[in-house]
Design a protein around this motif. Structure first.
Motif, short mmCIF file in Angstrom:
data_model
loop_
_atom_site.label_atom_id
_atom_site.label_comp_id
_atom_site.label_asym_id
_atom_site.label_seq_id
_atom_site.Cartn_x
_atom_site.Cartn_y
_atom_site.Cartn_z
N ALA A 174 37.23 -101.29 66.67
CA ALA A 174 37.20 -99.79 66.67
C ALA A 174 36.17 -98.62 65.90
O ALA A 174 35.20 -97.49 67.01
N LEU A 175 35.57 -99.34 64.64
CA LEU A 175 34.85 -98.93 64.05
C LEU A 175 33.26 -98.97 64.46
O LEU A 175 33.65 -97.20 64.58
N VAL A 176 32.83 -99.57 65.11
CA VAL A 176 31.69 -100.02 65.09
C VAL A 176 31.76 -98.89 66.32
O VAL A 176 30.47 -98.83 66.69
N LEU A 177 32.49 -99.20 67.63
CA LEU A 177 32.96 -98.53 69.14
C LEU A 177 32.52 -96.98 68.63
O LEU A 177 31.55 -95.84 69.63
N ALA A 178 33.17 -96.89 68.17
CA ALA A 178 33.18 -94.79 67.11
C ALA A 178 32.09 -94.95 66.57
O ALA A 178 31.17 -93.48 66.97
#
Length: 193
Positions: A174-178
């Motif tokens: 989720a952090l990578v995609l955000a």
């Protein structure tokens, strides 16, 4: 992308580790081994298999289907009566394992190859039911699943492993995609300015 070539065999190897290694034989004696088996099937094998397949080749699914499949499998198989059924029957135990892999494939499909803010939100929301179940196992103070080793300690450790592992497996992507979305939004703003 050459790294994709290794993903499908890596996913298959992870699934084989979960169902045909000493870990698979320990899962009748240890809730920790049982939880690790589920985590490997859903959080390692399934996304690796999907990463190895071109996302355009896979059918798009409504986000709710993936979320409900993943969450439903985790909740259903941890209802004590259903959990015990899987431990007492080879058929149901194999069915349980297969359902965790299938649920993992359905769960990760909306994330693999996605863009936008839906995937990070999806992954964050997916941590909540698992966190609730894990917290219950860690803090309930009584044995939910009949003794394996030292039942309460085994249960608390299994809940803690599931809690931490699932949180990281969902929140890191989720952090990578955000971060990717923020980078592309900043690039658009710079071009517009």
């Amino acid at each position: 992308m050459n790294w994709r070539i290794a993903c499908v065999p890596g996913g298959i190897a992870a699934a084989a580790t979960a169902v045909a290694s000493p870990l698979a034989h320990l899962d009748h004696h240890s809730l920790v081994a049982h939880m690790l088996q589920h985590l490997i099937l859903m959080m390692v094998a399934a996304p690796l298999i999907l990463l190895g397949i071109r996302s355009e080749a896979l059918p798009r699914l409504p986000v709710a289907v993936g979320w409900l499949a993943g969450t439903g499998a985790v909740i259903l198989w941890h209802v004590p009566a259903v959990f015990n059924l899987a431990l007492q029957s080879t058929f149901w135990h194999d069915f349980e394992r297969g359902s965790f892999l299938l649920a993992g494939l359905l769960f990760w499909r909306p994330v693999i190859g996605s863009s936008g803010w839906t995937a990070p939100l999806y992954l964050f929301l997916a941590t909540l039911p698992c966190d609730a179940l894990s917290a219950f196992l860690v803090f309930c103070g009584h044995v939910v699943y009949r003794p394996h080793l030292s039942a309460l300690d085994d249960q608390e450790l299994a809940g803690a492993i599931m809690w931490v592992a699932v949180t990281f497996f969902y929140l890191i992507p989720a952090l990578v995609l955000a971060s990717r979305e923020l980078s592309s939004a900043c690039a658009v703003e710079i071009r517009v300015a």
